[in-house]
Design a protein around this motif. Structure first.
Motif, PDB file in Angstrom:
ATOM      1  N   GLU A   1       0.830  -1.201   0.000  1.00  0.00           N
ATOM      2  CA  GLU A   1       0.000   0.000   0.000  1.00  0.00           C
ATOM      3  C   GLU A   1       0.867   1.254   0.000  1.00  0.00           C
ATOM      4  N   GLN A   2       1.957   1.235   0.794  1.00  0.00           N
ATOM      5  CA  GLN A   2       2.862   2.383   0.824  1.00  0.00           C
ATOM      6  C   GLN A   2       3.514   2.598  -0.535  1.00  0.00           C
ATOM      7  N   ASN A   3       3.933   1.503  -1.168  1.00  0.00           N
ATOM      8  CA  ASN A   3       4.542   1.618  -2.493  1.00  0.00           C
ATOM      9  C   ASN A   3       3.559   2.183  -3.508  1.00  0.00           C
ATOM     10  N   ALA A   4       2.303   1.736  -3.427  1.00  0.00           N
ATOM     11  CA  ALA A   4       1.284   2.249  -4.337  1.00  0.00           C
ATOM     12  C   ALA A   4       1.067   3.742  -4.114  1.00  0.00           C
ATOM     13  N   ASP A   5       1.031   4.155  -2.837  1.00  0.00           N
ATOM     14  CA  ASP A   5       0.875   5.580  -2.523  1.00  0.00           C
ATOM     15  C   ASP A   5       2.057   6.385  -3.057  1.00  0.00           C
ATOM     16  N   ALA A   6       3.269   5.839  -2.882  1.00  0.00           N
ATOM     17  CA  ALA A   6       4.468   6.532  -3.353  1.00  0.00           C
ATOM     18  C   ALA A   6       4.464   6.679  -4.869  1.00  0.00           C
ATOM     19  N   LEU A   7       4.056   5.629  -5.569  1.00  0.00           N
ATOM     20  CA  LEU A   7       3.997   5.685  -7.027  1.00  0.00           C
ATOM     21  C   LEU A   7       2.963   6.705  -7.501  1.00  0.00           C
TER      22      LEU A   7
ATOM     23  N   GLU B   1       1.903  12.143  -9.656  1.00  0.00           N
ATOM     24  CA  GLU B   1       1.269  13.454  -9.499  1.00  0.00           C
ATOM     25  C   GLU B   1       2.311  14.567  -9.583  1.00  0.00           C
ATOM     26  N   LEU B   2       3.450  14.371  -8.917  1.00  0.00           N
ATOM     27  CA  LEU B   2       4.515  15.366  -8.966  1.00  0.00           C
ATOM     28  C   LEU B   2       5.030  15.550 -10.394  1.00  0.00           C
ATOM     29  N   GLU B   3       5.237  14.447 -11.082  1.00  0.00           N
ATOM     30  CA  GLU B   3       5.742  14.531 -12.448  1.00  0.00           C
ATOM     31  C   GLU B   3       4.747  15.227 -13.376  1.00  0.00           C
ATOM     32  N   GLU B   4       3.459  14.983 -13.158  1.00  0.00           N
ATOM     33  CA  GLU B   4       2.428  15.657 -13.958  1.00  0.00           C
ATOM     34  C   GLU B   4       2.431  17.160 -13.685  1.00  0.00           C
TER      35      GLU B   4
ATOM     36  N   PHE C   1      15.786  18.212  -8.114  1.00  0.00           N
ATOM     37  CA  PHE C   1      16.384  17.081  -7.431  1.00  0.00           C
ATOM     38  C   PHE C   1      15.506  15.852  -7.679  1.00  0.00           C
ATOM     39  N   SER C   2      16.081  14.677  -7.510  1.00  0.00           N
ATOM     40  CA  SER C   2      15.280  13.456  -7.605  1.00  0.00           C
ATOM     41  C   SER C   2      14.197  13.473  -6.528  1.00  0.00           C
ATOM     42  N   ILE C   3      13.043  12.929  -6.848  1.00  0.00           N
ATOM     43  CA  ILE C   3      11.954  12.860  -5.872  1.00  0.00           C
ATOM     44  C   ILE C   3      12.392  11.979  -4.704  1.00  0.00           C
ATOM     45  N   ALA C   4      12.293  12.512  -3.505  1.00  0.00           N
ATOM     46  CA  ALA C   4      12.781  11.810  -2.319  1.00  0.00           C
ATOM     47  C   ALA C   4      11.764  11.979  -1.194  1.00  0.00           C
TER      48      ALA C   4
ATOM     49  N   LEU D   1       7.975  19.717  -3.365  1.00  0.00           N
ATOM     50  CA  LEU D   1       7.181  20.780  -3.978  1.00  0.00           C
ATOM     51  C   LEU D   1       7.844  22.150  -3.850  1.00  0.00           C
ATOM     52  N   ALA D   2       9.028  22.209  -3.248  1.00  0.00           N
ATOM     53  CA  ALA D   2       9.719  23.493  -3.089  1.00  0.00           C
ATOM     54  C   ALA D   2      10.034  24.086  -4.460  1.00  0.00           C
ATOM     55  N   TYR D   3       9.748  25.364  -4.637  1.00  0.00           N
ATOM     56  CA  TYR D   3       9.931  26.001  -5.944  1.00  0.00           C
ATOM     57  C   TYR D   3      10.643  27.337  -5.809  1.00  0.00           C
ATOM     58  N   ASN D   4      11.221  27.779  -6.896  1.00  0.00           N
ATOM     59  CA  ASN D   4      11.943  29.048  -6.921  1.00  0.00           C
ATOM     60  C   ASN D   4      10.971  30.220  -7.021  1.00  0.00           C
ATOM     61  N   PRO D   5      11.326  31.350  -6.422  1.00  0.00           N
ATOM     62  CA  PRO D   5      10.521  32.559  -6.651  1.00  0.00           C
ATOM     63  C   PRO D   5      10.608  32.984  -8.113  1.00  0.00           C
ATOM     64  N   SER D   6       9.611  33.741  -8.558  1.00  0.00           N
ATOM     65  CA  SER D   6       9.535  34.134  -9.965  1.00  0.00           C
ATOM     66  C   SER D   6      10.736  34.955 -10.410  1.00  0.00           C
ATOM     67  N   CYS D   7      11.358  35.679  -9.478  1.00  0.00           N
ATOM     68  CA  CYS D   7      12.480  36.537  -9.854  1.00  0.00           C
ATOM     69  C   CYS D   7      13.765  35.734 -10.082  1.00  0.00           C
TER      70      CYS D   7
END
Length: 205
Positions: A21-27, A32-35, A66-69, A168-174
């Motif tokens: 179940e954990q593996n299914a959730d991780a996949l 979702e992240l890749e999309e 970075f690789s999804i971790a 989900l950390a992202y860079n500011p627009s600037c």
């Protein structure tokens, strides 16, 4: 006839089921992240509101991550401040943005206690009234990730149950070269003395 399964076998089966179940959730979370990242790349390349300069759009092939971790994904409550203060966050263009010190999210990484302050920006449209904001820097800032820090977004939860996912950390627009953005600079309180090897990396044209 089959003998009744022993308690040990039942425990092993339950553990294997839990792992599956954990593996299914991780996949599912990875997909979702890749999309989301694919959609963001399309926005950056084609949308008129993209923070990329027009000169960079033609050769743009995608943001760097970075690789999804999943070890950089934490759950828990936000410790809300009983008397939240209003402060002025410095920005990249020398202006300030008013924000409320909403609370503090504490977590443990590699056995060490860590914490980030959570803010509510007071300059946003009322339709973003439930928006919470975590600007931060870490030991990758200025090297692998943007020197001006990165951001995390949250939606206020009545149950005070949150997921802080640094993937989900992202860079500011600037961070992308245009000069018409005003981006809050992470306060020193949110300078993490650890390496957050998750989320968006630095971008270079």
């Amino acid at each position: 006839m089959f003998k009744t399964s022993s308690p040990f076998v039942i425990i092993i089966f339950a553990a294997l089921l839990g792992c599956a179940e954990q593996n299914a959730d991780a996949l599912a979370h990875r997909a979702e992240l890749e999309e989301q990242r694919h959609a963001k790349n399309q926005h950056f390349k084609h949308d008129p509101t993209s923070p990329l300069p027009d000169s960079a759009k033609t050769s743009f092939s995608g943001l760097h991550y970075f690789s999804i971790a999943f070890e950089y994904r934490f759950t828990g409550p936000i410790e809300k401040y009983a008397a939240p203060e209003t402060l002025a966050l410095a920005t990249s263009d020398g202006r300030v943005k008013k924000a409320l010190r909403y609370g503090r999210f504490a977590f443990t990484f590699e056995g060490q206690p860590q914490a980030l302050e959570v803010y509510r920006l007071l300059t946003l449209s009322p339709k973003y009234a439930d928006y919470l904001f975590i600007p931060f820097t870490d030991m990758t800032s200025g090297e692998e990730s943007y020197a001006g820090g990165r951001y995390l977004d949250l939606i206020e939860q009545k149950e005070n149950d949150y997921v802080i996912d640094f993937n989900l950390a992202y860079n500011p627009s600037c961070a992308y070269g245009r000069k018409d953005f005003s981006c809050p600079i992470p306060p020193r309180n949110n300078d993490l003395a650890l390496r957050i090897a998750a989320g968006e990396k630095n971008w270079k044209e």
